[in-house]
Write a protein that holds these residues in place. Structure first.
Motif, PDB file in Angstrom:
ATOM      1  N   ASP A 163       0.819  -1.207   0.000  1.00  0.00           N
ATOM      2  CA  ASP A 163       0.000   0.000   0.000  1.00  0.00           C
ATOM      3  C   ASP A 163       0.857   1.263   0.000  1.00  0.00           C
ATOM      4  O   ASP A 163       0.555   2.230  -0.696  1.00  0.00           O
ATOM      5  CB  ASP A 163      -0.914   0.029   1.238  1.00  0.00           C
ATOM      6  CG  ASP A 163      -2.079  -0.926   1.127  1.00  0.00           C
ATOM      7  OD1 ASP A 163      -2.080  -1.753   0.194  1.00  0.00           O
ATOM      8  OD2 ASP A 163      -2.987  -0.847   1.972  1.00  0.00           O
ATOM      9  N   GLU A 164       1.918   1.262   0.802  1.00  0.00           N
ATOM     10  CA  GLU A 164       2.778   2.445   0.861  1.00  0.00           C
ATOM     11  C   GLU A 164       3.377   2.753  -0.507  1.00  0.00           C
ATOM     12  O   GLU A 164       3.433   3.911  -0.933  1.00  0.00           O
ATOM     13  CB  GLU A 164       3.899   2.241   1.879  1.00  0.00           C
ATOM     14  CG  GLU A 164       3.448   2.250   3.315  1.00  0.00           C
ATOM     15  CD  GLU A 164       4.620   2.145   4.269  1.00  0.00           C
ATOM     16  OE1 GLU A 164       5.261   3.183   4.540  1.00  0.00           O
ATOM     17  OE2 GLU A 164       4.906   1.031   4.734  1.00  0.00           O
ATOM     18  N   LEU A 210       0.624   4.165  -2.734  1.00  0.00           N
ATOM     19  CA  LEU A 210       0.329   5.569  -2.452  1.00  0.00           C
ATOM     20  C   LEU A 210       1.384   6.476  -3.061  1.00  0.00           C
ATOM     21  O   LEU A 210       1.064   7.514  -3.651  1.00  0.00           O
ATOM     22  CB  LEU A 210       0.240   5.804  -0.938  1.00  0.00           C
ATOM     23  CG  LEU A 210      -1.173   5.800  -0.343  1.00  0.00           C
ATOM     24  CD1 LEU A 210      -1.804   4.413  -0.438  1.00  0.00           C
ATOM     25  CD2 LEU A 210      -1.144   6.273   1.104  1.00  0.00           C
ATOM     26  N   GLN A 215       0.874   9.252  -6.015  1.00  0.00           N
ATOM     27  CA  GLN A 215       1.264  10.659  -5.837  1.00  0.00           C
ATOM     28  C   GLN A 215       2.169  11.118  -6.972  1.00  0.00           C
ATOM     29  O   GLN A 215       2.047  12.245  -7.462  1.00  0.00           O
ATOM     30  CB  GLN A 215       1.967  10.829  -4.490  1.00  0.00           C
ATOM     31  CG  GLN A 215       1.035  10.647  -3.294  1.00  0.00           C
ATOM     32  CD  GLN A 215       1.791  10.479  -1.990  1.00  0.00           C
ATOM     33  OE1 GLN A 215       3.006  10.628  -1.927  1.00  0.00           O
ATOM     34  NE2 GLN A 215       1.060  10.144  -0.937  1.00  0.00           N
ATOM     35  N   ALA A 262      -4.756   1.604   1.957  1.00  0.00           N
ATOM     36  CA  ALA A 262      -5.148   2.005   0.601  1.00  0.00           C
ATOM     37  C   ALA A 262      -6.374   2.903   0.596  1.00  0.00           C
ATOM     38  O   ALA A 262      -6.505   3.796  -0.249  1.00  0.00           O
ATOM     39  CB  ALA A 262      -5.404   0.765  -0.262  1.00  0.00           C
ATOM     40  N   ALA A 305      -5.867   6.848   0.632  1.00  0.00           N
ATOM     41  CA  ALA A 305      -5.302   7.596  -0.490  1.00  0.00           C
ATOM     42  C   ALA A 305      -6.356   8.514  -1.098  1.00  0.00           C
ATOM     43  O   ALA A 305      -7.552   8.404  -0.814  1.00  0.00           O
ATOM     44  CB  ALA A 305      -4.783   6.632  -1.556  1.00  0.00           C
ATOM     45  N   LEU A 348      -7.808   3.932  -3.036  1.00  0.00           N
ATOM     46  CA  LEU A 348      -7.336   2.937  -3.986  1.00  0.00           C
ATOM     47  C   LEU A 348      -8.093   1.613  -3.865  1.00  0.00           C
ATOM     48  O   LEU A 348      -8.317   1.108  -2.754  1.00  0.00           O
ATOM     49  CB  LEU A 348      -5.846   2.664  -3.771  1.00  0.00           C
ATOM     50  CG  LEU A 348      -4.889   3.848  -3.938  1.00  0.00           C
ATOM     51  CD1 LEU A 348      -3.454   3.399  -3.656  1.00  0.00           C
ATOM     52  CD2 LEU A 348      -4.996   4.448  -5.335  1.00  0.00           C
ATOM     53  N   SER A 387     -10.229   3.850  -7.763  1.00  0.00           N
ATOM     54  CA  SER A 387      -8.968   4.082  -8.500  1.00  0.00           C
ATOM     55  C   SER A 387      -8.851   3.258  -9.766  1.00  0.00           C
ATOM     56  O   SER A 387      -7.785   3.219 -10.386  1.00  0.00           O
ATOM     57  CB  SER A 387      -7.779   3.753  -7.577  1.00  0.00           C
ATOM     58  OG  SER A 387      -7.767   2.382  -7.248  1.00  0.00           O
TER      59      SER A 387
END
Length: 375
Positions: A285-286, A289, A293, A316, A319, A323, A368
């Motif tokens: 997830d990180e 994200l 971005q 998620a 975001a 997402l 998303s």
């Protein structure tokens, strides 16, 4: 369940995990989201919780008793009913320990630990947690320590797969107590395993993108993550739904958030734009994200120009836009691992052939992904 029982249950969950989600609490306690929000407001007034978007975090003193003690027996003399994760521990095996060794206690494994604790409590076992920090040497010392304190069985997510370093697996195979692997392959080892089928999870996420009409997809994942081999396998199977020249896997080797990792994600986006690839599956997830971005900063619209699916579903939903995600059944992995270990303790380690229990991830629809705007 009465309001004060819910307060106590929610406070225990906050103390244990540091935070809790409104929707999950409502489902676990069998009540409405509105009721949970009111309960959290009460706990916030009492200085136990602080409301955040979608839930609350624990802000009380962990050494103080519960602000609302558990109600205990009701007026009929029976134990007050509990729901879901808040089942009270049976005392019959409280002195019987099951050891749980995980690489870390936060992020992904927080859910696994919660599920393991739920099942251990419901079966009356004492669960003792140890953290390896992705160190093979440390996890083997934790095995020795847990056995020394009297663990009757072990559940472990080794730091690596057996194909990379089989030392821990060899130790587990030689134990005279039940040992259950979590979230790892067993290769040729005869060990019980409970795992999330990441290959199926990846394929499900990519099938969704193909059904939307995307002609190509990229997989972006950490080069050193134990999850990546399963994702890569699922991605390989899924390429039949896309044009092969619009598919590519990007393995990001950097272990920290630095300029090199950011550059690698920019390179992945450049490749997608150059090859007409309009969809990506990103672990974790990180990473998803950060990739989103980067895409937004470069003028792309999500999901109009680029569809993104995160893999893990830990953050998620936070975001912008939220997402879509593939969510491994983390709690259920923990629950089933404890259940399997307990069954081995009841029947004996050689009572039946080892079992490999694969649990299927779930696709979570948010905002998303969408059909591509052009071929």
């Amino acid at each position: 369940m009465r309001a004060k029982d819910r307060y106590a249950a929610i406070e225990r969950e906050l103390r244990l995990h540091g935070k809790a989600n409104v929707n999950w609490l409502a489902k676990a306690l069998g009540t409405s989201v509105i009721s949970i929000r009111r309960d959290l407001n009460v706990l916030q007034e009492r200085g136990v919780a602080k409301r955040i978007h979608g839930g609350a975090v624990f802000v009380g003193d962990p050494l103080r008793p519960l602000s609302v003690p558990h109600a205990g027996p009701n007026h009929s003399g029976a134990e007050a009913p509990s729901a879901g994760v808040f089942t009270e521990r049976s005392p019959k095996r409280d002195d019987e320990i099951i050891g749980l060794i995980v690489p870390g206690a936060a992020y992904y494994y927080a859910g696994v630990i919660a599920g393991a604790e739920e099942m251990a409590n419901s079966l009356g076992f004492r669960l003792v947690l140890a953290v390896s920090g992705y160190s093979g040497e440390r996890e083997r010392k934790q095995v020795e320590r847990l056995i020394a304190i009297g663990a009757k069985g072990l559940i472990i997510a080794p730091s690596v797969h057996a194909s990379e370093d089989g030392t821990t697996y060899d130790v587990l195979s030689g134990l005279n107590i039940p040992a259950v692997l979590m979230e790892r392959n067993a290769d040729l080892q005869r060990l019980d395993v409970v795992y999330s089928d990441h290959a199926v999870g990846a394929a499900e996420g990519l099938k969704h993108l193909a059904d939307l009409g995307h002609m190509g997809a990229a997989l972006i994942a950490g080069a050193h993550s134990p999850t990546t081999p399963g994702l890569a396998s699922g991605f390989e199977r899924a390429q039949k739904w896309f044009h092969p020249d619009r598919c590519r896997t990007f393995l990001v080797p950097s272990l920290v958030w630095d300029e090199e990792r950011t550059k690698q994600l920019h390179d992945a986006l450049d490749w997608c734009l150059a090859h007409g690839t309009t969809a990506v599956l990103v672990h974790s997830d990180e990473m998803a994200l950060l990739f989103a971005q980067i895409a937004l900063a470069r003028g792309l619209r999500i999901p109009t120009d680029l569809s993104i699916v995160a893999y893990d579903d830990e953050i998620a939903a936070l975001a912008d836009p939220p997402l879509d995600a593939v969510s491994p059944p983390k709690r259920e992995v923990g629950r089933q691992a404890v259940k399997l270990c307990a069954e081995r303790l009841e029947a004996g380690t050689t009572a039946a052939p080892p079992r490999h229990i694969g649990l299927l991830p779930q696709y979570i629809h948010r905002r998303s992904t969408a059909p591509p705007q052009h071929g």
